[in-house]
Write an enzyme that holds these catalytic residues in place. Sequence first.
Site, mmCIF file in Angstrom:
data_model
loop_
_atom_site.group_PDB
_atom_site.id
_atom_site.type_symbol
_atom_site.label_atom_id
_atom_site.label_comp_id
_atom_site.label_asym_id
_atom_site.label_seq_id
_atom_site.Cartn_x
_atom_site.Cartn_y
_atom_site.Cartn_z
ATOM 1 N N GLU A 37 0.843 -1.210 0.000
ATOM 2 C CA GLU A 37 0.000 0.000 0.000
ATOM 3 C C GLU A 37 0.874 1.254 0.000
ATOM 4 O OE1 GLU A 37 -3.178 -0.069 -1.281
ATOM 5 O OE2 GLU A 37 -3.408 -1.634 0.219
ATOM 6 N N HIS A 38 0.578 2.144 -0.943
ATOM 7 C CA HIS A 38 1.312 3.406 -1.144
ATOM 8 C C HIS A 38 2.750 3.157 -1.621
ATOM 9 C CE1 HIS A 38 -1.555 6.471 0.628
ATOM 10 N NE2 HIS A 38 -2.124 5.332 0.946
ATOM 11 N N THR A 39 3.067 1.948 -1.998
ATOM 12 C CA THR A 39 4.398 1.664 -2.541
ATOM 13 C C THR A 39 4.499 2.007 -4.020
ATOM 14 O OG1 THR A 39 3.603 -0.609 -2.653
ATOM 15 C CG2 THR A 39 5.161 -0.093 -0.902
ATOM 16 N N LEU A 128 -12.021 0.392 -3.940
ATOM 17 C CA LEU A 128 -11.833 -0.713 -4.890
ATOM 18 C C LEU A 128 -11.588 -0.192 -6.298
ATOM 19 C CD1 LEU A 128 -14.544 -3.166 -3.489
ATOM 20 C CD2 LEU A 128 -12.084 -3.070 -2.973
ATOM 21 N N SER A 131 -12.565 4.468 -9.932
ATOM 22 C CA SER A 131 -12.032 5.540 -10.786
ATOM 23 C C SER A 131 -11.114 4.966 -11.867
ATOM 24 C CB SER A 131 -11.305 6.595 -9.952
ATOM 25 O OG SER A 131 -10.239 6.040 -9.214
ATOM 26 N N ASP A 175 -3.565 1.066 -9.712
ATOM 27 C CA ASP A 175 -4.971 0.787 -10.002
ATOM 28 C C ASP A 175 -5.216 0.685 -11.502
ATOM 29 O OD1 ASP A 175 -5.084 1.129 -7.301
ATOM 30 O OD2 ASP A 175 -6.364 2.911 -7.336
HETATM 31 P P1 ADP Z 1 -12.569 4.716 -5.795
HETATM 32 O O1 ADP Z 1 -11.650 4.765 -6.968
HETATM 33 O O2 ADP Z 1 -11.965 4.090 -4.599
HETATM 34 O O3 ADP Z 1 -13.894 4.085 -6.121
HETATM 35 P P2 ADP Z 1 -12.454 7.563 -6.153
HETATM 36 O O4 ADP Z 1 -12.893 8.700 -5.295
HETATM 37 O O5 ADP Z 1 -11.039 7.505 -6.581
HETATM 38 O O6 ADP Z 1 -12.876 6.221 -5.361
HETATM 39 O O7 ADP Z 1 -13.324 7.513 -7.466
HETATM 40 C C1 ADP Z 1 -14.747 7.583 -7.378
HETATM 41 C C2 ADP Z 1 -15.256 8.620 -8.378
HETATM 42 O O8 ADP Z 1 -15.100 8.107 -9.727
HETATM 43 C C3 ADP Z 1 -16.730 8.901 -8.250
HETATM 44 O O9 ADP Z 1 -16.975 9.878 -7.257
HETATM 45 C C4 ADP Z 1 -17.071 9.407 -9.644
HETATM 46 O O10 ADP Z 1 -16.680 10.761 -9.800
HETATM 47 C C5 ADP Z 1 -16.175 8.561 -10.531
HETATM 48 N N1 ADP Z 1 -16.884 7.390 -11.072
HETATM 49 C C6 ADP Z 1 -16.544 6.095 -10.906
HETATM 50 N N2 ADP Z 1 -17.402 5.284 -11.548
HETATM 51 C C7 ADP Z 1 -18.326 6.077 -12.141
HETATM 52 C C8 ADP Z 1 -19.507 5.841 -12.951
HETATM 53 N N3 ADP Z 1 -19.914 4.619 -13.272
HETATM 54 N N4 ADP Z 1 -20.161 6.940 -13.397
HETATM 55 C C9 ADP Z 1 -19.764 8.183 -13.076
HETATM 56 N N5 ADP Z 1 -18.711 8.443 -12.325
HETATM 57 C C10 ADP Z 1 -17.972 7.423 -11.847
HETATM 58 MG MG MG Z 2 -9.842 5.898 -7.109
#
Ligand code: ADP
Ligand code: MG
Length: 395
Positions: A37-39, A128, A131, A175
């Site tokens: 993690e964070h590596t 998870l 993004s 990721d």
């Molecule tokens: P994680 O990557 O851990 O799920 P993040 O905060 O890095 O959390 O990313 C989540 C963001 O990615 C959401 O708030 C949104 O802006 C965007 N996102 C992810 N999937 C979708 C989707 N299917 N439709 C619209 N936006 C999405």
């Molecule tokens: Mg993310």
Amino acid sequence: MASMTVRARDVAQEFGVRFGRVARVSRAPGRVNLIGEHTDYNDGFVMPAALDFATLVAAAPRDDRTIRVYSLFMDQTREFDLDAPAPSGRHVWSDYVFGVAAMLEADGRRLAGADLVVASDVPLGAGLSSSAALEVGVAHALLAASGLPFEPVAAAKVAQRAENEFVGMRCGVMDQYIAACGVAGAALLIDCRSLESRPVPIAPNLRLVIANSNVRHQHAGGEYNDRRNACEEGVRLLAPFLGPIAALRDVTPADLERWRGALPGLVARRCRHIVTENARVLEAERALKAGDFAACGAAMNASQASMRDDFQITCPEIDFLADFAQGIEGVYGSRMTGGGFGGCTVSLVEADAVDDVRKALVGAYRTAFGLGAEVFVCTPSDGAGFVDLGQEDAA
Ligand code: ADP
Ligand code: MG
């Protein structure tokens, strides 16, 4: 957590209704990080697996240079002109989509305009990596719509750059890499410096059990960047003693013990997490390949303690879930997974203990925090690709 399953057939149908054309559907998975993690942004080692939760992107080219995207989750449509790209995001969900388009172009790929429909069953904001699943799925779809090849490692780097420069999140490459390059049935040992990787098969008697704490503490983004800064300061302060080092990857635990007096106390602890974590990732890989699951679990438990005490990126809810899981029969190891301050834990579990683990975790978490935890069992999947609608119907 697997409350909804997104089917490519339905996303393609939605596309037909909205845009009146036939789409191809790209898929990119979320991920769980077993250890490391964070590596990644320290040029080090990580060992994630791609999930069966994924983001689907239905796409068809347009004959102009507009990218138009509809998100089922947000129930919103956004547009972007490839010939008048914004320099950076506006703190909305479509940043992830337009950032990828802008960075693909900046990297020399001439894109066609495209219409997109995105849907996901990766829980958003749970650690998870919904993004990266969105970024890599969009990269796959936009390249395909433009008749360009999808090169997984190159696409991962472009997607990371989109998150760094367009979204404004200074994440490492893990990721995006696993979303692009995942291998079914295995975790991937990724060297985040060389960008090479090797599969680490998950033995048939093992399960990766994910528990979602359903908490996410708000300051997560700022804390993430603080940790990066501390790591960079450590490199700067250690360089006079260790010679030309580019990253904490170049520092061994013994180096750090020897020279830690040159660092402010907090920076020394941040650095100790990274240099010991790199060693634990390699130990976990060795142990999994040797069938020494107890040793792999011990490395995961040590990682959890290091994230809690040295890197300080956990929170009470996560510490509880990991500690409690570590005490259950059939659990080899348990730790937080993802950037921190909430999100999920991952546990390495004997297959026949999974039901007991699920019940025990959900019950104990409810008693301790009055909160529901969602627990699911992950089957490591492949990285980005097209969904074959015929095959999906047969499944
Ligand atoms: P994680 O990557 O851990 O799920 P993040 O905060 O890095 O959390 O990313 C989540 C963001 O990615 C959401 O708030 C949104 O802006 C965007 N996102 C992810 N999937 C979708 C989707 N299917 N439709 C619209 N936006 C999405
Ligand atoms: Mg993310």
